[in-house]
Design a protein around this motif. Structure first.
Motif, PDB file in Angstrom:
ATOM      1  N   ARG A 211     -47.349  -4.465  36.474  1.00 37.93           N
ATOM      2  CA  ARG A 211     -48.261  -4.452  35.333  1.00 37.93           C
ATOM      3  C   ARG A 211     -47.442  -4.294  34.065  1.00 37.93           C
ATOM      4  NH1 ARG A 211     -52.788  -0.652  34.928  1.00 37.93           N
ATOM      5  NH2 ARG A 211     -51.342   0.850  35.815  1.00 37.93           N
ATOM      6  N   VAL A 212     -48.045  -4.683  32.947  1.00 41.90           N
ATOM      7  CA  VAL A 212     -47.350  -4.582  31.671  1.00 41.90           C
ATOM      8  C   VAL A 212     -48.199  -3.760  30.723  1.00 41.90           C
ATOM      9  CG1 VAL A 212     -46.499  -5.878  29.692  1.00 41.90           C
ATOM     10  CG2 VAL A 212     -46.208  -6.800  31.985  1.00 41.90           C
ATOM     11  N   VAL A 213     -47.533  -2.820  30.036  1.00 45.38           N
ATOM     12  CA  VAL A 213     -48.215  -2.072  28.980  1.00 45.38           C
ATOM     13  C   VAL A 213     -47.662  -2.583  27.670  1.00 45.38           C
ATOM     14  CG1 VAL A 213     -48.561   0.183  27.929  1.00 45.38           C
ATOM     15  CG2 VAL A 213     -48.504  -0.045  30.413  1.00 45.38           C
ATOM     16  N   LEU A 214     -48.523  -3.157  26.849  1.00 45.62           N
ATOM     17  CA  LEU A 214     -48.079  -3.739  25.588  1.00 45.62           C
ATOM     18  C   LEU A 214     -48.490  -2.831  24.435  1.00 45.62           C
ATOM     19  CD1 LEU A 214     -47.213  -6.151  23.705  1.00 45.62           C
ATOM     20  CD2 LEU A 214     -49.568  -6.933  23.904  1.00 45.62           C
ATOM     21  N   LEU A 215     -47.498  -2.467  23.623  1.00 42.69           N
ATOM     22  CA  LEU A 215     -47.811  -1.767  22.378  1.00 42.69           C
ATOM     23  C   LEU A 215     -47.690  -2.827  21.285  1.00 42.69           C
ATOM     24  CD1 LEU A 215     -45.681   1.463  22.945  1.00 42.69           C
ATOM     25  CD2 LEU A 215     -48.133   1.222  23.213  1.00 42.69           C
ATOM     26  N   PRO A 216     -48.812  -3.424  20.856  1.00 44.37           N
ATOM     27  CA  PRO A 216     -48.717  -4.629  20.020  1.00 44.37           C
ATOM     28  C   PRO A 216     -48.181  -4.363  18.615  1.00 44.37           C
ATOM     29  CG  PRO A 216     -51.009  -4.085  20.491  1.00 44.37           C
ATOM     30  CD  PRO A 216     -50.184  -3.033  21.143  1.00 44.37           C
ATOM     31  N   ALA A 217     -48.509  -3.228  18.041  1.00 46.91           N
ATOM     32  CA  ALA A 217     -48.072  -2.943  16.675  1.00 46.91           C
ATOM     33  C   ALA A 217     -48.083  -1.449  16.494  1.00 46.91           C
ATOM     34  CB  ALA A 217     -49.021  -3.609  15.677  1.00 46.91           C
ATOM     35  N   PRO A 218     -47.343  -0.918  15.511  1.00 43.79           N
ATOM     36  CA  PRO A 218     -47.362   0.536  15.306  1.00 43.79           C
ATOM     37  C   PRO A 218     -48.783   1.017  15.088  1.00 43.79           C
ATOM     38  CG  PRO A 218     -45.672  -0.492  13.951  1.00 43.79           C
ATOM     39  CD  PRO A 218     -46.458  -1.598  14.570  1.00 43.79           C
ATOM     40  N   GLY A 219     -49.175   2.013  15.848  1.00 44.38           N
ATOM     41  CA  GLY A 219     -50.499   2.579  15.651  1.00 44.38           C
ATOM     42  C   GLY A 219     -51.605   1.865  16.405  1.00 44.38           C
ATOM     43  N   ALA A 220     -51.315   0.687  16.975  1.00 41.76           N
ATOM     44  CA  ALA A 220     -52.366  -0.025  17.698  1.00 41.76           C
ATOM     45  C   ALA A 220     -52.466   0.509  19.121  1.00 41.76           C
ATOM     46  CB  ALA A 220     -52.062  -1.518  17.722  1.00 41.76           C
ATOM     47  N   ALA A 221     -53.650   0.408  19.691  1.00 45.48           N
ATOM     48  CA  ALA A 221     -53.851   0.925  21.041  1.00 45.48           C
ATOM     49  C   ALA A 221     -53.153   0.010  22.039  1.00 45.48           C
ATOM     50  CB  ALA A 221     -55.337   0.992  21.342  1.00 45.48           C
ATOM     51  N   PRO A 222     -52.618   0.583  23.116  1.00 44.66           N
ATOM     52  CA  PRO A 222     -51.902  -0.257  24.085  1.00 44.66           C
ATOM     53  C   PRO A 222     -52.828  -1.185  24.856  1.00 44.66           C
ATOM     54  CG  PRO A 222     -52.038   2.021  24.844  1.00 44.66           C
ATOM     55  CD  PRO A 222     -52.589   2.006  23.455  1.00 44.66           C
TER      56      PRO A 222
END
Lengths: 561, 368
Positions: A211-222
């Motif tokens: 599985r992949v956990v993506l943190l798309p941008a600072p402060g955005a939910a994963p």
């Protein structure tokens, strides 16, 4: 196994939180990849698993992190040591003892395991990671890939149920990276270890992830999901996914094999398109000759000097041999670089790439043979004079930066290079828009620091630019900016030589690829020819579209237009 | 083999050396130590320290001779080798002489004395070259474990620091600044220290994450006993030493010292229970270690015995300088010193060619 419940971390003195509302769960035995652009808090999330954030780093952690049911709030990192094994970005910073065997035993000694258990586990781990040959070796004598394996081994011996890795392959050559990833695969499959890792070079790792956990941008939910789901929406993606998006395949393929099976159409559409002319831009002087084969080069006489005093080649290396102590680091290496040409040096860790760059800038004295850069012999030229002929951005760009603000660094660079006041600052503004004068170089991100070091080196306007491993730690966006900058420099007539493990970067930039092995040159030719023929140095696009000779997604996009 | 055995052996040789000024015997001692080092040292980095100790010994010898020549010697003598011009000194500096007559007796006395010091240094150098320092530290009692780790970390830290300095000085060249000279060194000072600090913090984090400093729950009674024993023991050692050194305390000095020592050791042992650590492949004190250590002890014991109980040997151990006589090699002490060769045959042979050599500085962090 690992559970993040609405976790936000704010470091002391920071205005913004390093990560905000992170909420996900990793089940036992999963290999989970943490991805995202630079600066979204990946390292913070990894640190929170082992409890180093916030127990060691300081700052405030809101929410709750539990590992195997233990709350990191009430358990210090040392009390989690039997459950979590952590390997940081730089394995050298991780070693406490000086030999391989002692390092493997160190963690178990701290936990107080019985001697016979320790003995057994050290042997098992030596076999599992293929380190048996190295058991008595001092760690200082190991190569990068070997160190990374020792670092992983040293946290494996206490049998942690969770393994946390921060960029385990970014400093490694493609073969060593494969080695490390194969080990991780074995751990997940055979021992049921839970692995959470962050990595920028997705092309190397994404196919291994459950599985992949993506943190798309600072402060955005994963965003959490299967690799295919996440890659379809992620702002960072490997070339194989880029090609999939371009061709409209849904879900995007993750492996070269997947993509090849779907690429029949694409290959047909591309069959009659001409390959792009990836040759150096012709310059004012007719410097460019077809790249000679390596065998011929040693005997070939240099071309007669033209009437104008500037030498035709930016650098000529002839039969260069370099010795370190008693070891030959380079053996009879020959290389000619013309203005406007970009050459990629590739090869294993320790093949002699950095040494060759060092010789071209006079840091390393040749034992035999000769180096000429713009007509001068580098190690006999005064540094003040040399910076106007050749510039090197070292592996650690920070080594070049001494001042405590960007402005002071620029002023010093102008003075060093004898350039007009403000010339370095102008370059910085061009390469690195939006950086304030009073920023400390240490506070810049990896990519920004590289750009600053590049600007400092370029202040003297050297016709030959050398870069050692420039993409280490850069995300795809920073890499794309670097590629654009270097292309523009090459078009202006700068000759560029870069030593890199990054096959995608070489494919994007280089007109020519030179492969070194054990200090000898084993291949030298146009990028497409050298790279397509090699399984470990071929970029993903070349592998997918072989036998056609497309190298990058950009080329394919251009051809389809 | 246990590294402590090498130290016992070397100290044994050193004690034997300190009991004699016979240059032939001292020469034999140096040859014995040198031979054992030559056949039994590994090619690890600490093994190279032997050369440095030999040079230090030579320097001590030369300085001792230099002083004897320039400042004169308390030894009276009639063989005048050369007369240096004497520096006239004011009357308040009476008793100090600079220059003047250089007597053969004075020079020979200084030579014997210097040689004895050099032999001691060479023995210490031999122990340094033969015993692995980090393994020696691993043999510390559990309660002193933290100190051992601090020393090990420092030992691995220094080479890193030097590599950093070399790398950063090389990087100055890339900025177009001279890469040699003192100024260059000073300018890289701050970045090097910053780097060192960052590395220490990273190492501390890694050690913490790997369980460094985990402690076992120890009952309060044990904790208090440990404290009492350690503190009482140290006081006892102080009092006992004082007693031994003063004229009045001859009777109680030794027993108090021994009792204090025992209490302190007990405290250390109890303190070790606080740490749950175990040891991976601890060095065992086996037959070879016994033989190596025993040979050193035997050398010391035999030479001391010869100097105390055999009048003939005692004279030969300290050949006279006034009047000058040529030293003779006393048979029994010479045989005793040769016992020091035992480790050359019983100690395990070193494995060579396993360690690499550090490369010259480049800007790369990977081994080139």
């Amino acid at each position: 196994m690992i559970r993040f419940e609405d976790v936000s971390v704010t470091y002391e003195g920071a205005r913004e939180p390093a990560c905000l509302h992170v909420d996900f769960e990793v089940a036992e035995g999963e290999l989970v990849l943490l991805v995202g652009p630079s600066g979204v808090g990946k390292s913070t999330v990894l640190g929170a698993v082992s409890g180093l954030v916030p127990h060691f780093t300081g700052g405030t952690l809101r929410g709750r992190v539990t590992v195997d049911g233990r709350d990191t709030r009430t358990h210090k990192p040392r009390e989690l040591a039997d459950v979590v094994g952590t390997v940081g970005q730089d394995p050298s910073a991780h070693f406490v003892t000086d030999t391989v065997e002692d390092e493997l035993a160190y963690g178990m000694e701290s936990l107080g395991l019985a001697p016979d258990v320790m003995r057994r586990r050290v042997e098992e781990t030596l076999d599992l990671l293929g380190l048996a040959e190295l058991r008595d070796r001092p760690i200082a004598t190991l190569s990068g890939g070997q160190r990374q394996r020792v670092a992983i081994g040293s946290v494996l011996t206490p049998h942690p149920r969770v393994l946390v890795l921060d960029e385990p392959t970014s400093a490694l050559d493609p073969a060593a990276a494969e080695e490390v990833l194969a080990v991780l695969q074995r751990l997940v499959h055979d021992l049921g270890t839970t692995v959470l890792m962050a990595e920028h070079r997705l092309e190397r790792v994404v196919q291994y992830a459950d599985r992949v956990v993506l943190l798309p941008a600072p402060g955005a939910a994963p965003v959490v999901g299967t690799p295919a789901e996440v890659m379809a929406v992620s702002p960072v993606y490997p070339p194989v996914v880029a090609l999939g998006r371009l061709a409209g395949w849904s879900p995007p393929p993750l492996t070269v094999r997947d993509a090849r099976r779907r690429a029949g159409d694409l290959r047909e559409r591309l069959a009659d398109r001409p390959y792009p002319q990836h040759t150096p831009t012709p310059l004012s002087m007719p410097a460019l000759e077809p790249a000679p084969s390596p065998r011929r080069r040693f005997r070939r006489n240099p071309p007669p000097p033209p009437a104008n005093p500037t030498p035709v080649h930016a650098a000529v290396v002839d039969a260069l041999t370099v010795r370190h102590a008693r070891v030959e680091a380079l053996r009879r290496v020959g290389l000619t670089v013309s203005p406007g040409e970009t050459v990629a040096l590739m090869g294993r860790n320790g093949a002699g790439k950095s040494t060759l760059l060092g010789a071209m800038v006079g840091l390393v004295e040749p034992a035999a043979g000769s180096v000429r850069v713009g007509g001068a012999v580098p190690h006999r030229t005064a540094p003040r004079d040399l910076v106007r002929r050749v510039g090197l951005v070292p592996q650690e760009p920070r080594d070049l930066l001494y001042a405590d603000t960007v402005a002071a660094e620029c002023a010093a660079a102008d003075a060093d290079a004898g350039a007009g006041a403000g010339s370095c600052r102008a370059l910085v503004s061009e390469l690195l828009p939006g950086v304030a004068d009073d920023t400390h170089p240490r506070d810049l991100s990896e990519g920004q620091r590289l750009a600053l070091a590049l600007a400092v080196v370029l202040t003297a306007r050297p016709p030959l630019l050398l870069l050692d491993e420039p993409t280490r730690g850069l995300d795809y966006a920073a890499k794309a900016r670097l590629v654009a900058v270097l292309r523009a420099l090459a078009a202006e007539g700068h000759a560029i030589v870069l030593a890199t493990h990054d096959v995608e970067l070489a494919a994007e930039l280089a007109h020519r690829v030179v492969i070194l092995a054990d200090g000898e040159m084993v291949a030298d030719g146009p990028t497409a020819e050298v790279v397509v023929a090699s399984p470990s140095f071929a970029p993903q696009v070349a592998k997918i579209l072989a036998p056609q000779r497309w190298l990058t997604v950009a080329q394919v996009r251009e051809a389809l237009r | 083999m246990h590294p402590g055995a090498w130290w016992v052996w070397a100290l044994g040789l050193g004690i034997a050396g300190s009991r004699t000024t016979n240059p032939l015997l001292l020469g034999l001692l140096i040859v014995v130590a040198g031979y054992v080092v030559a056949v039994r040292r590994t090619d690890a980095s600490w093994a190279r320290s032997y050369g440095a100790f030999v040079k230090l010994g030579l320097a001590v010898l030369v300085i001792r001779l230099g002083f004897a020549v320039v400042l004169g010697s308390p030894v009276p003598g009639s063989h005048i080798l050369v007369t240096l011009p004497e520096l006239p000194l004011p009357h308040w500096a009476q008793g100090v002489r600079v220059g003047g007559r250089v007597t053969g007796e004075g020079v020979v006395f200084a030579l014997y004395d210097g040689l004895r010091l050099a032999a001691l240094l060479i023995c210490v150098g031999a122990a340094n070259a033969l015993a692995n320092p980090s393994r020696l530290l691993k043999s510390l009692p559990g309660a002193l474990y933290e100190i051992g780790v601090a020393v090990v970390v420092a030992l691995t830290f220094a080479p890193n620091l030097i590599a950093d300095i070399q790398r950063l000085r090389a990087a100055r060249r890339l900025r177009g600044r001279p890469d040699r000279g003192v100024r260059g060194l000073l300018q890289v000072g701050l970045p090097v220290l910053e780097g060192a600090l960052e590395r220490s913090v990273a190492l501390a984090a890694a050690m913490e994450a790997r369980g460094y400093g985990r402690t076992a729950a120890v009952p309060a009674a044990v904790r208090r006993t440990t404290g009492a024993l350690t503190l009482g023991g140290l006081l006892g050692v102080c009092a006992g030493t004082y007693g031994l050194l003063t004229a009045a305390g001859g009777t109680y000095g030794l027993p108090v010292l021994l009792a204090g020592l025992a209490a302190a050791l007990g405290g250390l042992w109890l303190g070790g229970r606080r740490s749950p650590r175990t040891r991976f492949r601890p060095d065992v004190w086996g037959v070879r270690a016994w033989l190596v250590a025993g040979s050193g002890v035997l050398v010391a014991a035999l030479v001391i015995l010869a100097s105390v109980h055999s009048p003939g040997s005692a004279a030969a151990l300290h050949p006279g300088v006034v009047p000058l006589v040529s030293p003779a090699l006393p048979l029994w002490p010479a045989v005793a010193v040769l016992v020091g060769l035992v480790p050359a045959f019983v100690a395990p042979s070193p494995v060579r060619g396993r360690t690499g050599t550090p490369g010259t500085p480049t800007l790369s962090r990977e081994p080139s």
